[in-house]
Write an enzyme that holds these catalytic residues in place. Structure first.
Site, PDB file in Angstrom:
ATOM      1  CG  ASP A  14     -49.693 -21.319  23.272  1.00  0.00           C
ATOM      2  OD1 ASP A  14     -48.998 -21.992  22.493  1.00  0.00           O
ATOM      3  OD2 ASP A  14     -49.287 -20.275  23.815  1.00  0.00           O
ATOM      4  CG  HIS A  42     -50.432 -25.753  15.123  1.00  0.00           C
ATOM      5  ND1 HIS A  42     -50.876 -25.366  13.883  1.00  0.00           N
ATOM      6  CD2 HIS A  42     -50.345 -24.614  15.854  1.00  0.00           C
ATOM      7  CE1 HIS A  42     -51.047 -24.049  13.871  1.00  0.00           C
ATOM      8  NE2 HIS A  42     -50.723 -23.585  15.052  1.00  0.00           N
TER       9      HIS A  42
END
Length: 431
Positions: A14, A42
């Site tokens: 992340d 993503h």
């Protein structure tokens, strides 16, 4: 000659890899995923338009780029089709841009069923997996009983192999976990229905990438998750099931490691973690709430709330060592705006009072350490959207320089917002 660049996360995932990969693909001809599966998330924001990708490489939105799913990726056909259809609805000609290795292990419904059953059985000792079958699929690969994309192209042999592996897993589901078996005929039918479509996108990835290298065409390798989730080097057992580090590029794509030119480590200006596992710098206070709220810290794959904390230079130093990081991209600097002070973890204090600057071997070691912090002045000015270093407040510049000193690695890119253009590239990995 073109450069071959690796982009990977150096924390617990992340970190903002998707945006940076998308930004750098302007200079790439190929973007390659080499590990993980649709547990990745993503997020790309282009002119305010948000796209979340889980399996397909982040270069898919560029018309000059070929996207490759390498052999190290575990591929769920249903998840791939869902993502392809989402992109096609937005006018992206996916079939013209996407290529797949026949050696990708398949994730099938019984893998997800096992993943979910195991997490439930662990109770309060759950790992915190996404429940998408990633781990069980990698287990089948290592046990040499897994099915691969190329197996789909021989229906009779695929059916035989599937029956054998499903007998094994259904026994575990029904007899050990006491849950329903997965239907063999339905699994077989659904998988074979996609065989011809997948075959049309399959290539010899090793040959393709080696020819591209010889032709001087720049290649970007896109990592998923993060270094601290690596199966070997992460906070074991609270890790993912693949090698998320730079070494995974060669094994997960068939590209020779000697030909990698630059490793870009993506690092948030603070730290987050999703799910269970040790987290020395976790902030269970108002500052943590500030980071989580301002940083919109919710997982792109599961929607779970991320756990925020201060930047951990001890863990980042280990990430530099493992990955041979050439330079960093610092993301979400703007989330620190408004804090009176910012802290960096520069050591771990152990129960006996000793302080070390190296990471423990596994989760148990992390759980016993207390972070030793270096405190720096914060800044009240906004850094959001800044595109030149001179636009940043001096306190923010000092923070960046201190990170570089601690990690002995330059910060070559700084991200100050989610959009593609809210970025300052101090040194381009491809130049």
């Amino acid at each position: 000659m073109g450069k071959n660049v690796v982009v990977l996360g150096t924390q617990w995932g992340d970190e903002g890899k998707g945006k940076i990969v998308d930004l750098l693909t302007e200079q790439a001809k190929y973007v390659v995923r080499y590990q993980g599966g649709h547990n990745a998330g993503h997020t790309l924001v282009i002119n305010g338009d948000k796209t979340v990708l889980h399996l397909i490489p982040s270069g898919i939105l560029r018309d000059n780029v070929k996207c490759i799913i390498g052999n190290g990726v575990v591929l769920a056909p249903d998840a791939l089709m869902k993502e392809i259809n989402m992109l096609k609805e937005r006018g992206i000609p996916v079939e013209e841009r996407l290529l797949i290795s026949e050696a990708c292990p398949l994730i099938l419904p019984f893998h997800s069923a096992l993943d979910i059953a195991r997490e439930k059985a662990r109770g309060n000792k759950a790992i915190g997996t996404t429940g998408r079958g990633i781990g069980p699929a990698y287990e089948d690969k290592i046990s040499r009983r897994g099915l691969r994309v190329g197996d789909l192209f021989n229906a009779e042999l695929f059916a035989e192999k599937l029956k054998e592996v499903m007998a094994y897993h259904n026994f575990m589901l029904t007899e050990y976990y006491k849950v329903d078996a997965v239907d063999y005929e339905q699994t077989l039918s659904d998988a074979l229905a996609l065989a011809d479509y997948l075959k049309s996108m399959c290539v010899d990835v090793t040959e393709l990438l080696d020819n591209a290298r010889k032709a001087g065409e720049p290649i970007l390798f896109e990592g998923a998750q993060g270094t601290l989730l690596d199966i070997d080097h992460g906070t074991y057992p609270f890790v993912t099931s693949s090698n998320t580090t730079a070494g995974g590029v060669a094994t997960g794509s068939g590209f020779g490691p000697r030909h990698l030119d630059y490793v870009l480590g993506i690092m948030k200006a603070y730290t987050t973690r999703v799910g269970a596992g040790p987290f020395p710098t976790e902030l269970l206070c108002e500052v943590g709430d500030h980071l989580g709220t301002k940083g919109h810290e919710f997982g792109a794959t599961t929607g779970r709330k991320r756990r925020p904390g201060w930047l951990d230079a001890v863990a980042m130093r280990r990430a530099v060592q493992i990955n041979s990081v050439s330079g960093f991209c610092l993301t979400k600097l703007d989330v620190l705006d408004g804090l009176k002070e910012v802290k960096i973890c520069v050591g771990y204090q152990h129960p006996d009072g000793t302080i070390s600057k190296v990471t423990p071997l596994a989760a148990e070691g992390y759980e016993q350490v207390t972070p030793v912090y270096e405190t720096m002045p914060g800044w009240s000015e906004s850094t959001f959207g800044a595109t030149f270093l001179e636009q940043l407040p001096q306190a923010a510049i000092n923070y960046i320089k201190r990170i570089e000193e601690l990690l002995e690695t330059p910060i070559d890119i700084i991200s100050t917002g989610p959009d593609r253009n809210e970025t300052m590239i101090l040194v381009s990995p491809f130049n």
